[in-house]
Enzyme design. Structure first.
Site, PDB file in Angstrom:
ATOM      1  N   GLU A   1      34.371  43.264  32.671  1.00  0.00           N
ATOM      2  CA  GLU A   1      33.178  43.219  32.802  1.00  0.00           C
ATOM      3  C   GLU A   1      31.657  43.621  32.766  1.00  0.00           C
ATOM      4  OE1 GLU A   1      31.999  38.905  36.168  1.00  0.00           O
ATOM      5  OE2 GLU A   1      33.407  40.560  36.783  1.00  0.00           O
TER       6      GLU A   1
ATOM      7  N   GLU B   1      32.710  31.412  38.635  1.00  0.00           N
ATOM      8  CA  GLU B   1      32.843  32.707  39.730  1.00  0.00           C
ATOM      9  C   GLU B   1      30.972  31.703  40.486  1.00  0.00           C
ATOM     10  OE1 GLU B   1      33.496  37.194  40.533  1.00  0.00           O
ATOM     11  OE2 GLU B   1      32.149  35.844  38.960  1.00  0.00           O
TER      12      GLU B   1
END
Length: 179
Positions: free
Chosen positions: A47, A146
């Site tokens: 990520e 998130e």
């Protein structure tokens, strides 16, 4: 699926001066991890995290950098975890980035920019458009939320109920007409 972290540029180090060594180490570590994960039929995810707001020292910052590293690693069980919050901050151009990197994407995460709150909070991103784009590209994976809810968790998921209803779906994404 498991997120494989890239690490941080050492305190006091010049990013450009250590980038080559850090990339080499990251690639070696990713190959090792991918081979172990393959034995368990698991996927590793990398990520990119923005270094403008969230973590100035994090090594992996853009989908472009992640794609280049994934190509060098050369393992089919390593994918891109694309967090649209970080991607927007670092590069914008989300539609083109989603289209370009779609074959590499193993997981999507969302949060509104700039506040990192619910998708329907004021901000730069149009999530109905993004969700339709993901659907048109054939994305069938999960979308991770998130973000920091402004209120409690249930209230923080109200945007999803509204989104489903706008699409003629019931809670859980089932078609009302099919029932």
């Amino acid at each position: 699926r498991i997120h494989l972290m890239a690490g941080r540029v050492p305190l006091g180090a010049d990013r450009a001066a250590v980038a080559g060594e850090m990339e080499t180490t990251f690639i070696e570590n990713l190959r090792y991890a991918a081979d172990l994960l393959a034995q368990e039929d698991m996927t590793g995810l990398v990520e990119p995290i923005n270094n403008r707001i969230t973590d100035p020292r994090y090594f992996l910052n853009t989908p472009h950098q992640a794609a280049a590293i994934l190509e060098k690693v050369g393992r089919p069980n390593l994918k891109l975890q694309l967090d649209l919050f970080h991607c927007q901050i670092m590069d914008g151009n989300l539609s083109r980035n989603l289209e370009t990197y779609f074959p590499l994407i193993g997981h999507i995460q969302i949060a509104q920019v700039p506040g990192r709150h619910e998708p329907d909070s004021p901000g730069e991103l149009s999530f109905p458009y993004i969700f339709e784009l993901l659907e048109s590209l054939g994305y069938t994976g999960y979308v991770g939320c998130e973000y920091a809810p402004k209120g409690d968790t249930l209230e923080g998921l109200g945007w999803l109920r509204s989104y489903w209803e706008s699409r003629g779906l019931q809670h859980g994404g089932t078609n009302k007409a099919a029932e």
